[in-house]
Motif scaffolding. Structure first.
Motif: not given
Length: 120
Positions: A60-80
């Motif tokens: 559960e910890e790894m999956c939560t960390k993975l989703v959190g990491g992807l969500l963080k990248q969804l907020a990045e400046k670069l479109d790609a």
């Protein structure tokens, strides 16, 4: 072995934190993109190849960390980076063979990505 898999997963999580810059700009974005792709591929491969052993690695910890990491990248400046984060999150959420365990707020995330209610 599971220890080697954990080392590979840890290395990919470190890649999500690569914000190196040079005269070309955010060169770390390439590492972040590849890290996202790798983490999702690893999660799916682990769940598919070793479903009985997947839970200790796909905790559960790894999956939560993975989703959190992807969500963080969804907020990045670069479109790609944002586009790839969305693609990776979608792939993780919609994986059915195998289904990835422990995805936090899965229905809400799918609703947000699709833009409509997924529960009916």
């Amino acid at each position: 072995s599971s220890t080697q898999v954990r080392h590979v997963v840890t290395a990919h999580f470190r890649g999500l934190e690569d914000y190196n810059m040079d005269r070309r700009g955010d060169v770390g974005s390439m590492s972040r993109i590849v890290a996202m792709q790798g983490l999702v591929s690893l999660a799916i491969a682990i769940a598919k190849v070793a479903p009985d052993c997947a839970e200790p690695i796909l905790s559960e910890e790894m999956c939560t960390k993975l989703v959190g990491g992807l969500l963080k990248q969804l907020a990045e400046k670069l479109d790609a980076v944002r586009a790839e984060a969305g693609n990776c999150l979608w792939k993780l959420l919609t994986s059915m063979e195998p289904e990835i365990p422990f995805i936090p707020e899965k229905a809400h995330l799918m609703e947000i990505l699709v833009g409509k209610t997924t529960t009916g």
